[in-house]
Scaffold this motif. Structure first.
Motif, PDB file in Angstrom:
ATOM      1  N   UNK A  33     -27.169  43.507  -8.390  1.00 15.53           N
ATOM      2  CA  UNK A  33     -27.677  43.378  -9.764  1.00 15.53           C
ATOM      3  C   UNK A  33     -27.829  41.910 -10.141  1.00 15.53           C
ATOM      4  N   UNK A  34     -26.810  41.119  -9.837  1.00 13.10           N
ATOM      5  CA  UNK A  34     -26.869  39.694 -10.167  1.00 13.10           C
ATOM      6  C   UNK A  34     -27.990  39.012  -9.381  1.00 13.10           C
ATOM      7  N   UNK A  35     -28.195  39.451  -8.144  1.00 12.97           N
ATOM      8  CA  UNK A  35     -29.282  38.907  -7.325  1.00 12.97           C
ATOM      9  C   UNK A  35     -30.658  39.244  -7.887  1.00 12.97           C
ATOM     10  N   UNK A  36     -30.762  40.419  -8.526  1.00 13.08           N
ATOM     11  CA  UNK A  36     -32.042  40.846  -9.115  1.00 13.08           C
ATOM     12  C   UNK A  36     -32.316  40.171 -10.461  1.00 13.08           C
ATOM     13  N   UNK A  56     -17.468  40.179  -7.027  1.00 10.43           N
ATOM     14  CA  UNK A  56     -18.937  40.047  -7.018  1.00 10.43           C
ATOM     15  C   UNK A  56     -19.381  38.825  -7.819  1.00 10.43           C
ATOM     16  N   UNK A  57     -18.745  38.605  -8.962  1.00  6.22           N
ATOM     17  CA  UNK A  57     -19.088  37.447  -9.795  1.00  6.22           C
ATOM     18  C   UNK A  57     -18.773  36.151  -9.042  1.00  6.22           C
ATOM     19  N   UNK A  58     -17.599  36.117  -8.410  1.00  7.86           N
ATOM     20  CA  UNK A  58     -17.201  34.917  -7.671  1.00  7.86           C
ATOM     21  C   UNK A  58     -18.179  34.639  -6.525  1.00  7.86           C
ATOM     22  N   UNK A  59     -18.601  35.716  -5.839  1.00  7.74           N
ATOM     23  CA  UNK A  59     -19.510  35.561  -4.686  1.00  7.74           C
ATOM     24  C   UNK A  59     -20.917  35.140  -5.116  1.00  7.74           C
ATOM     25  N   UNK A  60     -21.266  35.427  -6.369  1.00  5.63           N
ATOM     26  CA  UNK A  60     -22.643  35.164  -6.838  1.00  5.63           C
ATOM     27  C   UNK A  60     -22.941  33.671  -6.964  1.00  5.63           C
ATOM     28  N   UNK A  61     -21.891  32.887  -7.212  1.00  8.25           N
ATOM     29  CA  UNK A  61     -22.097  31.458  -7.409  1.00  8.25           C
ATOM     30  C   UNK A  61     -22.757  31.102  -8.729  1.00  8.25           C
ATOM     31  N   UNK A  62     -22.929  32.089  -9.599  1.00 10.58           N
ATOM     32  CA  UNK A  62     -23.549  31.827 -10.900  1.00 10.58           C
ATOM     33  C   UNK A  62     -22.618  31.007 -11.783  1.00 10.58           C
ATOM     34  N   UNK A  66     -23.797  31.442 -17.627  1.00  8.92           N
ATOM     35  CA  UNK A  66     -25.052  32.188 -17.465  1.00  8.92           C
ATOM     36  C   UNK A  66     -24.830  33.695 -17.420  1.00  8.92           C
ATOM     37  N   UNK A  67     -23.578  34.117 -17.564  1.00  7.74           N
ATOM     38  CA  UNK A  67     -23.254  35.532 -17.356  1.00  7.74           C
ATOM     39  C   UNK A  67     -22.486  36.091 -18.545  1.00  7.74           C
ATOM     40  N   UNK A  68     -22.859  37.296 -18.975  1.00 12.36           N
ATOM     41  CA  UNK A  68     -22.128  37.994 -20.041  1.00 12.36           C
ATOM     42  C   UNK A  68     -21.288  39.105 -19.403  1.00 12.36           C
ATOM     43  N   UNK A  69     -19.979  39.084 -19.675  1.00 13.94           N
ATOM     44  CA  UNK A  69     -19.064  40.106 -19.153  1.00 13.94           C
ATOM     45  C   UNK A  69     -18.341  40.782 -20.318  1.00 13.94           C
ATOM     46  N   UNK A  70     -18.470  42.111 -20.362  1.00 13.86           N
ATOM     47  CA  UNK A  70     -17.748  42.920 -21.357  1.00 13.86           C
ATOM     48  C   UNK A  70     -16.682  43.737 -20.645  1.00 13.86           C
ATOM     49  N   UNK A  71     -15.456  43.780 -21.197  1.00 13.41           N
ATOM     50  CA  UNK A  71     -14.488  44.771 -20.750  1.00 13.41           C
ATOM     51  C   UNK A  71     -13.827  45.391 -21.985  1.00 13.41           C
ATOM     52  N   UNK A  72     -12.978  46.404 -21.734  1.00 10.13           N
ATOM     53  CA  UNK A  72     -12.481  47.211 -22.857  1.00 10.13           C
ATOM     54  C   UNK A  72     -11.027  47.603 -22.648  1.00 10.13           C
ATOM     55  N   UNK A  73     -10.329  47.803 -23.771  1.00 11.40           N
ATOM     56  CA  UNK A  73      -8.943  48.273 -23.734  1.00 11.40           C
ATOM     57  C   UNK A  73      -8.929  49.781 -23.970  1.00 11.40           C
TER      58      UNK A  73
END
Length: 272
Positions: A33-36, A56-62, A66-73
């Protein structure tokens, strides 16, 4: 497509949902997804995949910015101390020093809303989450959070698609410039075989799913997070941005039944 601006963050209109994606398959799905070109990844403590997403985020090198990350409790962890523990665990698994958006995943029957939002606001003030919000809140709960508590929520993430009406909720959110983030935007695959959507798709050289997704994204203040593990599906969802629906299409979609709810666990609130 311009991102949505909300509570100081920039929310890409199309994101990747990751519910039920696990382990190496999840990591591969997020990497592709990040590659696309996806820049919005949605996860949650309950999904059990934050570690794979972090890898995956670490491997992307982004660049992080430049990246939005959502998580939830999860709804079982809504006491202040439990929220902090859950948040620390999520951040640790993701391998990040902050998330962009932290949501209450589901309301719970006996939750103390002022205490919850006091805790979330502290996490925001500490710079560990850039914004806070809710998911699966009905109109009554939303009004309590917005009007009584005055919490600066950046979104309400709910099930929304061509087969489920969310007009009252959308009107309320829209009047306050709070985005609606649509999960299950393809009604768990049900849109793919809908005759009306298929016919509209044929007219535009698109699939029924692309039509359903573009219908959502054409609405003011709406973002969507379809889950997709296959690269072809992720690319098709991105390509939906180029579909141009006309008034006749919108009218035909408006005429579809809008009473199909795919996600309704026993602990869900009473829906409006």
């Amino acid at each position: 497509m311009e991102p949505l601006q909300t509570q100081g963050i920039s929310l890409p209109r199309l994101g990747l949902g990751t519910f039920r994606l696990q382990g190496d398959a999840c990591r591969a799905a997020v990497e592709s997804a990040l590659g696309l070109g996806y820049r919005h990844i949605d996860t949650a403590e309950m999904y059990g995949n934050e570690e794979a997403i972090g890898a995956a985020i670490a491997a992307s090198g982004l660049a992080r910015g430049d990246l939005h990350v959502t998580t939830k409790v999860w709804h079982e962890n809504l006491a202040p101390d439990a929220i902090r523990r859950a948040f620390d665990a999520s951040l640790n698994k993701l391998g990040l020093d902050r998330v962009d958006l932290y949501l209450v995943h589901w309301p719970s029957r006996n939750m103390n809303l002022p205490a919850i939002f006091e805790t979330l606001m502290k996490l925001k003030q500490e710079g560990r989450t850039r914004a806070i919000g809710v998911a699966n809140f009905n109109l009554a709960l939303l009004k309590t959070v917005v009007e009584e508590i005055g919490a600066p929520i950046a979104c309400n993430q709910v099930e929304y698609h061509v087969m489920l009406d969310q007009t009252p909720l959308r009107r309320y959110l829209g009047a306050r410039s709070i985005p609606l983030v649509a999960y299950c935007p393809l009604a768990q695959g049900r849109v793919a075989s809908d005759e009306t959507l298929m016919a509209i798709g044929r007219k535009h050289g698109a699939s029924a799913a692309q039509v359903a997704l573009k219908w959502l994204l054409d609405q003011d203040g709406v973002a969507a997070i379809p889950k997709a593990s296959r690269s072809e599906s992720k690319k098709a969802n991105l390509d939906a941005l180029h579909v141009g629906l006309d008034d006749e299409d919108i009218k035909a979609i408006a005429a579809l039944p809008k009473d199909k709810r795919c996600v309704n666990p026993a602990f869900a609130p009473v829906w409006d």
